[in-house]
Design a protein around this motif. Sequence first.
Motif, mmCIF file in Angstrom:
data_model
loop_
_atom_site.group_PDB
_atom_site.id
_atom_site.type_symbol
_atom_site.label_atom_id
_atom_site.label_comp_id
_atom_site.label_asym_id
_atom_site.label_seq_id
_atom_site.Cartn_x
_atom_site.Cartn_y
_atom_site.Cartn_z
ATOM 1 N N PHE A 1 -10.200 -3.023 22.269
ATOM 2 C CA PHE A 1 -9.665 -3.989 23.221
ATOM 3 C C PHE A 1 -9.586 -5.351 22.552
ATOM 4 C CE2 PHE A 1 -11.787 -1.296 26.702
ATOM 5 C CZ PHE A 1 -10.637 -0.545 26.884
ATOM 6 N N PRO A 2 -8.386 -5.791 22.168
ATOM 7 C CA PRO A 2 -8.244 -7.115 21.562
ATOM 8 C C PRO A 2 -8.478 -8.220 22.594
ATOM 9 C CG PRO A 2 -6.287 -5.749 21.236
ATOM 10 C CD PRO A 2 -7.164 -5.042 22.190
ATOM 11 N N VAL A 3 -8.602 -9.436 22.100
ATOM 12 C CA VAL A 3 -8.830 -10.587 22.987
ATOM 13 C C VAL A 3 -7.566 -10.901 23.783
ATOM 14 C CG1 VAL A 3 -9.467 -13.030 23.044
ATOM 15 C CG2 VAL A 3 -10.570 -11.502 21.425
ATOM 16 N N GLN A 4 -6.416 -10.804 23.158
ATOM 17 C CA GLN A 4 -5.159 -11.099 23.850
ATOM 18 C C GLN A 4 -4.905 -10.061 24.934
ATOM 19 O OE1 GLN A 4 -2.374 -11.052 20.644
ATOM 20 N NE2 GLN A 4 -2.652 -13.230 20.214
ATOM 21 N N GLU A 5 -4.537 -10.531 26.108
ATOM 22 C CA GLU A 5 -4.377 -9.637 27.258
ATOM 23 C C GLU A 5 -3.223 -8.648 27.065
ATOM 24 O OE1 GLU A 5 -5.632 -7.818 30.536
ATOM 25 O OE2 GLU A 5 -6.664 -9.466 29.558
ATOM 26 N N PHE A 6 -2.078 -9.132 26.557
ATOM 27 C CA PHE A 6 -0.958 -8.219 26.355
ATOM 28 C C PHE A 6 -1.310 -7.138 25.326
ATOM 29 C CE2 PHE A 6 2.860 -6.810 24.113
ATOM 30 C CZ PHE A 6 3.572 -6.272 25.173
ATOM 31 N N ALA A 7 -1.986 -7.513 24.275
ATOM 32 C CA ALA A 7 -2.391 -6.544 23.251
ATOM 33 C C ALA A 7 -3.356 -5.519 23.833
ATOM 34 C CB ALA A 7 -3.015 -7.256 22.062
ATOM 35 N N LYS A 8 -4.210 -5.962 24.738
ATOM 36 C CA LYS A 8 -5.147 -5.042 25.384
ATOM 37 C C LYS A 8 -4.391 -4.051 26.269
ATOM 38 C CE LYS A 8 -9.110 -4.934 28.486
ATOM 39 N NZ LYS A 8 -10.051 -5.723 29.284
ATOM 40 N N VAL A 9 -3.422 -4.558 27.024
ATOM 41 C CA VAL A 9 -2.615 -3.683 27.886
ATOM 42 C C VAL A 9 -1.862 -2.659 27.037
ATOM 43 C CG1 VAL A 9 -0.620 -3.637 29.448
ATOM 44 C CG2 VAL A 9 -2.424 -5.334 29.771
ATOM 45 N N ARG A 10 -1.309 -3.119 25.922
ATOM 46 C CA ARG A 10 -0.562 -2.228 25.036
ATOM 47 C C ARG A 10 -1.482 -1.199 24.378
ATOM 48 N NH1 ARG A 10 4.347 -0.116 24.891
ATOM 49 N NH2 ARG A 10 3.838 1.477 23.409
ATOM 50 N N ALA A 11 -2.701 -1.602 24.024
ATOM 51 C CA ALA A 11 -3.664 -0.663 23.430
ATOM 52 C C ALA A 11 -4.030 0.429 24.434
ATOM 53 C CB ALA A 11 -4.910 -1.410 22.973
ATOM 54 N N ILE A 12 -4.204 0.048 25.688
ATOM 55 C CA ILE A 12 -4.510 1.035 26.729
ATOM 56 C C ILE A 12 -3.335 1.994 26.898
ATOM 57 C CG2 ILE A 12 -4.902 1.324 29.208
ATOM 58 C CD1 ILE A 12 -6.569 -1.276 29.078
ATOM 59 N N ARG A 13 -2.132 1.456 26.913
ATOM 60 C CA ARG A 13 -0.941 2.301 27.071
ATOM 61 C C ARG A 13 -0.787 3.270 25.896
ATOM 62 N NH1 ARG A 13 4.712 0.169 29.212
ATOM 63 N NH2 ARG A 13 5.346 2.183 29.999
ATOM 64 N N ASP A 14 -1.003 2.791 24.685
ATOM 65 C CA ASP A 14 -0.929 3.675 23.518
ATOM 66 C C ASP A 14 -1.995 4.765 23.583
ATOM 67 O OD1 ASP A 14 1.208 2.232 22.525
ATOM 68 O OD2 ASP A 14 0.009 1.109 21.067
ATOM 69 N N GLY A 15 -3.197 4.405 24.023
ATOM 70 C CA GLY A 15 -4.264 5.396 24.183
ATOM 71 C C GLY A 15 -3.906 6.441 25.237
ATOM 72 N N GLU A 16 -3.298 6.001 26.342
ATOM 73 C CA GLU A 16 -2.861 6.946 27.371
ATOM 74 C C GLU A 16 -1.818 7.913 26.818
ATOM 75 O OE1 GLU A 16 -3.439 4.091 31.324
ATOM 76 O OE2 GLU A 16 -1.491 4.211 30.338
ATOM 77 N N ASN A 17 -0.891 7.385 26.015
ATOM 78 C CA ASN A 17 0.152 8.241 25.426
ATOM 79 C C ASN A 17 -0.444 9.272 24.468
ATOM 80 O OD1 ASN A 17 2.021 6.770 26.858
ATOM 81 N ND2 ASN A 17 2.736 5.597 25.098
ATOM 82 N N ARG A 18 -1.396 8.840 23.632
ATOM 83 C CA ARG A 18 -2.032 9.774 22.689
ATOM 84 C C ARG A 18 -2.807 10.852 23.434
ATOM 85 N NH1 ARG A 18 -5.905 6.959 19.802
ATOM 86 N NH2 ARG A 18 -5.446 5.038 20.885
ATOM 87 N N ALA A 19 -3.563 10.450 24.451
ATOM 88 C CA ALA A 19 -4.343 11.419 25.225
ATOM 89 C C ALA A 19 -3.424 12.371 25.992
ATOM 90 C CB ALA A 19 -5.288 10.691 26.174
ATOM 91 N N ALA A 20 -2.298 11.866 26.485
ATOM 92 C CA ALA A 20 -1.356 12.705 27.224
ATOM 93 C C ALA A 20 -0.773 13.790 26.322
ATOM 94 C CB ALA A 20 -0.238 11.848 27.820
ATOM 95 N N LYS A 21 -0.418 13.437 25.100
ATOM 96 C CA LYS A 21 0.134 14.432 24.166
ATOM 97 C C LYS A 21 -0.910 15.479 23.789
ATOM 98 C CE LYS A 21 3.851 11.701 22.345
ATOM 99 N NZ LYS A 21 4.301 10.747 21.387
ATOM 100 N N GLU A 22 -2.132 15.041 23.573
ATOM 101 C CA GLU A 22 -3.205 15.984 23.244
ATOM 102 C C GLU A 22 -3.477 16.914 24.416
ATOM 103 O OE1 GLU A 22 -7.937 15.963 22.100
ATOM 104 O OE2 GLU A 22 -6.752 14.159 21.736
ATOM 105 N N LEU A 23 -3.475 16.359 25.627
ATOM 106 C CA LEU A 23 -3.687 17.161 26.825
ATOM 107 C C LEU A 23 -2.585 18.203 26.992
ATOM 108 C CD1 LEU A 23 -5.399 17.582 29.378
ATOM 109 C CD2 LEU A 23 -3.975 15.868 30.495
ATOM 110 N N ALA A 24 -1.344 17.825 26.724
ATOM 111 C CA ALA A 24 -0.226 18.766 26.825
ATOM 112 C C ALA A 24 -0.402 19.917 25.831
ATOM 113 C CB ALA A 24 1.088 18.041 26.574
ATOM 114 N N GLU A 25 -0.869 19.629 24.636
ATOM 115 C CA GLU A 25 -1.094 20.686 23.647
ATOM 116 C C GLU A 25 -2.188 21.646 24.097
ATOM 117 O OE1 GLU A 25 -1.750 18.884 19.847
ATOM 118 O OE2 GLU A 25 0.243 17.981 19.808
#
Length: 174
Positions: free
Chosen positions: A138-162
């Motif tokens: 979680f970076p200090v910048q709020e937008f970067a934090k939101v984007r990090a969460i979104r990227d993590g959701e995308n990675r977890a979603a692909k792994e879950l689909a597999e």
Amino acid sequence: MSLSDRAGFRFRSLPVLAGALMLTALAGCQVRPLYSDSVGTSSALAAIEISDADDRVEQEVRNALIFLVAGGQGEPTNPQYHLALNVTNRAMGVLYDQAKDRAGAGRIVVKADYNLTKIGTGETIKSGNRSAVALVDFPVQEFAKVRAIRDGENRAAKELAELIRADIAAALSR
């Protein structure tokens, strides 16, 4: 041939005989891929329709599943199976910095309950639940934090689909 020559011949031929027996036994074994066409798993996977998504993360799981089960060909025109999918997600901070009063790292947990049924009969082929975890900073910048969460959701979603695809493929190959 003397008695000692015969005994030596028997001991030297024992490994050859054992090797021949082992090769004969292995010739009877059959190894085939789980998703081979002879089993019909790939065609059964391509005949699965997946329920509509309710939110962005569920849509990511759905899109990845459609790609994985159909081999990139999209949704089937005449589905034989229906996959009901319910996905939930949660972001948690795990490394809390008390001096700064914020989490420096976290994890995204994406969980899914699924139920695969045969369309003609309504018979349940496979049901279960799976989850996938993605670690994020979680970076200090709020937008970067939101984007990090979104990227993590995308990675977890692909792994879950597999994981779900593997469960369904195993059930359809029986």
